[in-house]
Design an enzyme around this catalytic site. Sequence first.
Site, PDB file in Angstrom:
ATOM      1  N   GLU A  97      -4.572   3.965   6.920  1.00 57.70           N
ATOM      2  CA  GLU A  97      -4.320   3.151   4.807  1.00 57.70           C
ATOM      3  C   GLU A  97      -4.610   4.487   4.667  1.00 57.70           C
ATOM      4  OE1 GLU A  97      -4.766   2.144   1.509  1.00 57.70           O
ATOM      5  OE2 GLU A  97      -6.422   1.304   2.451  1.00 57.70           O
TER       6      GLU A  97
ATOM      7  N   ARG B   1       1.212  -1.083  -0.113  1.00 59.33           N
ATOM      8  CA  ARG B   1       0.271  -0.258   0.134  1.00 59.33           C
ATOM      9  C   ARG B   1       1.154   1.133  -0.198  1.00 59.33           C
ATOM     10  NH1 ARG B   1      -2.988  -3.579  -1.280  1.00 59.33           N
ATOM     11  NH2 ARG B   1      -5.062  -3.690   0.301  1.00 59.33           N
TER      12      ARG B   1
ATOM     13  N   SER C  39     -10.256  -0.225   3.482  1.00 61.18           N
ATOM     14  CA  SER C  39      -8.987  -0.761   5.089  1.00 61.18           C
ATOM     15  C   SER C  39      -8.715   0.554   5.470  1.00 61.18           C
ATOM     16  CB  SER C  39      -8.023  -1.742   4.440  1.00 61.18           C
ATOM     17  OG  SER C  39      -8.731  -2.598   3.853  1.00 61.18           O
TER      18      SER C  39
HETATM   19  N1  EPU Z   1     -10.601 -10.983  10.446  1.00 60.46           N
HETATM   20  C1  EPU Z   1     -11.961 -10.511  11.232  1.00 60.46           C
HETATM   21  N2  EPU Z   1     -12.279  -9.956  11.664  1.00 60.46           N
HETATM   22  C2  EPU Z   1     -12.926  -8.577  10.962  1.00 60.46           C
HETATM   23  C3  EPU Z   1     -11.672  -8.166   9.661  1.00 60.46           C
HETATM   24  C4  EPU Z   1     -11.194  -9.727   9.478  1.00 60.46           C
HETATM   25  O1  EPU Z   1     -11.683 -11.186  12.326  1.00 60.46           O
HETATM   26  O2  EPU Z   1     -13.379  -7.585  11.897  1.00 60.46           O
HETATM   27  C5  EPU Z   1     -10.285 -11.655   9.720  1.00 60.46           C
HETATM   28  C6  EPU Z   1     -10.451 -12.524   8.712  1.00 60.46           C
HETATM   29  O3  EPU Z   1     -11.613 -13.514   9.149  1.00 60.46           O
HETATM   30  C7  EPU Z   1      -9.705 -13.424   8.096  1.00 60.46           C
HETATM   31  C8  EPU Z   1      -8.297 -12.291   8.646  1.00 60.46           C
HETATM   32  O4  EPU Z   1      -8.501 -11.022   9.354  1.00 60.46           O
HETATM   33  O5  EPU Z   1      -8.746 -14.387   8.809  1.00 60.46           O
HETATM   34  C9  EPU Z   1      -8.121 -10.843   7.093  1.00 60.46           C
HETATM   35  O6  EPU Z   1      -9.228 -10.510   6.890  1.00 60.46           O
HETATM   36  P1  EPU Z   1     -10.231 -10.055   5.538  1.00 60.46           P
HETATM   37  O7  EPU Z   1      -9.190 -11.241   4.768  1.00 60.46           O
HETATM   38  O8  EPU Z   1     -10.823  -9.321   5.076  1.00 60.46           O
HETATM   39  O9  EPU Z   1      -8.689  -9.133   4.587  1.00 60.46           O
HETATM   40  P2  EPU Z   1      -8.037  -7.575   5.175  1.00 60.46           P
HETATM   41  O10 EPU Z   1      -6.146  -8.093   5.452  1.00 60.46           O
HETATM   42  O11 EPU Z   1      -8.798  -7.792   6.279  1.00 60.46           O
HETATM   43  C10 EPU Z   1      -6.913  -7.173   3.396  1.00 60.46           C
HETATM   44  C11 EPU Z   1      -6.656  -5.598   2.873  1.00 60.46           C
HETATM   45  C12 EPU Z   1      -8.176  -5.412   1.703  1.00 60.46           C
HETATM   46  C13 EPU Z   1      -8.396  -6.892   0.812  1.00 60.46           C
HETATM   47  C14 EPU Z   1      -8.553  -7.798   1.161  1.00 60.46           C
HETATM   48  C15 EPU Z   1      -7.777  -9.162   0.592  1.00 60.46           C
HETATM   49  C16 EPU Z   1      -5.584  -4.230   4.039  1.00 60.46           C
HETATM   50  C17 EPU Z   1      -4.911  -3.234   4.468  1.00 60.46           C
HETATM   51  N3  EPU Z   1      -6.348  -4.575   3.727  1.00 60.46           N
HETATM   52  O12 EPU Z   1      -8.178  -7.148   3.992  1.00 60.46           O
HETATM   53  O13 EPU Z   1      -8.130  -4.267   0.846  1.00 60.46           O
HETATM   54  O14 EPU Z   1      -9.856  -6.588   0.026  1.00 60.46           O
HETATM   55  O15 EPU Z   1      -7.009  -7.885   2.214  1.00 60.46           O
HETATM   56  O16 EPU Z   1      -7.337  -8.963   0.330  1.00 60.46           O
HETATM   57  O17 EPU Z   1      -4.496  -4.930   3.225  1.00 60.46           O
HETATM   58  C18 EPU Z   1      -8.589  -1.263   0.987  1.00 60.46           C
HETATM   59  O18 EPU Z   1      -6.584  -2.116   1.011  1.00 60.46           O
HETATM   60  O19 EPU Z   1      -8.875  -0.873   1.181  1.00 60.46           O
HETATM   61  C19 EPU Z   1      -9.490  -3.051   1.366  1.00 60.46           C
HETATM   62  C20 EPU Z   1     -10.113  -3.170   1.444  1.00 60.46           C
END
Ligand code: EPU
Length: 344
Positions: free
Chosen positions: A340, A170, A244
């Site tokens: 972010e 990012r 995010s």
């Molecule tokens: N999780 C929770 N509770 C929550 C949110 C997440 O337990 O409220 C857990 C999920 O179950 C999972 C882990 O945390 O095990 C990661 O969650 P998720 O797969 O939704 O991905 P993320 O790390 O929260 C990142 C990116 C997103 C992108 C997704 C999919 C960043 C900051 N965010 O989110 O990007 O869509 O992976 O690749 O890296 C963005 O940058 O705006 C964005 C949406």
Amino acid sequence: MDENSAMHIESGVSLRTYNSFGLPAVAHTLVRIAGDADVRRVVDHPTLGRAPKFILGGGSNIILTRDMPQVVLKVEVTGRRLVEERADAWIVEAGAGEPWHDVVMWSLAQGYPGLENLALIPGTVGASPVQNIGAYGVELQDRFEALDAVDLRTGLTVTLNTQQCTFGYRDSVFKHSLAGRAVITRVRFRLPRPWKPVLGYLELERKVAETGIAQPSAQQIADWVIAIRRAKLPDPALIGNAGSFFKNPVVTPEQCRDIIGRDPEVVHYPMPDGSVKLAAGWMIDACGWKGKTVGQAGVYEKQALVLVNRGEAIGSEVMTLARAIQESVYGRFGIRLETEPVVV
Ligand code: EPU
């Protein structure tokens, strides 16, 4: 507009509909940029030329906390085309003002796969390299060829390759030494041939298992990504948000072991360089923030990493909520979450 036509300078422009969080702020001065010549006109202008600038794309990655005294350059460069068909890749170009998702869908319909994992990301093409957008196992840098930008000091168009953009998670040169100094006008993507699906992300693996489709098409992957995103990310057209709100923190293996010692459940991913990425959304959720509200700013019910506008939020409420979240995550995990989106 051609090279000689007059520049249209707008004053007192509300930015509420120009940022996906729907935050109120006013641009004292705003100029729309439809091409490189428009940037040069600003650079050559007797007063605007020297004034500080703020470059606005789709507004999907900014938090506006105040009115903007800078000259806001609203990038509206359009156009999509196949530049070159190489044996090992399609090179596709899009104008910086094109909506990102439209370009993804257009490239798939034209038969140039490669951007499908990045479907439905809000914002414009010009913002995609700035924050090196990424989702479901693919980052922009994996599909990037080069971009054209106009240097705001010289008015000259420059071309930057992957190395010159110094992409990180990012992150890119446009958040550091080139912040506010170069207006990206066109981006070229390198879509490798033969196309190979990227299905390593847990939720995509689940779709393969559920549907029994072991060899999905690029369009099928885009459809899955769209369904996954719709299920847990708010649509900015309906609920204001900036995706995010925090980056997933990267820690050393020692720090991670320490956290696991206290919180065995913490979601973490080992990185190729030996470091460990922690799921910020999981940590925020673990601190009990999901669904909480401060004023009109809230934590999204289905994904704690996303802050939302419950109606009439103002930037300072969003930042008060963000700071409270940062403090509680620091208190429990000893980790400082970084925002972010760009806070203005
Ligand atoms: N999780 C929770 N509770 C929550 C949110 C997440 O337990 O409220 C857990 C999920 O179950 C999972 C882990 O945390 O095990 C990661 O969650 P998720 O797969 O939704 O991905 P993320 O790390 O929260 C990142 C990116 C997103 C992108 C997704 C999919 C960043 C900051 N965010 O989110 O990007 O869509 O992976 O690749 O890296 C963005 O940058 O705006 C964005 C949406």
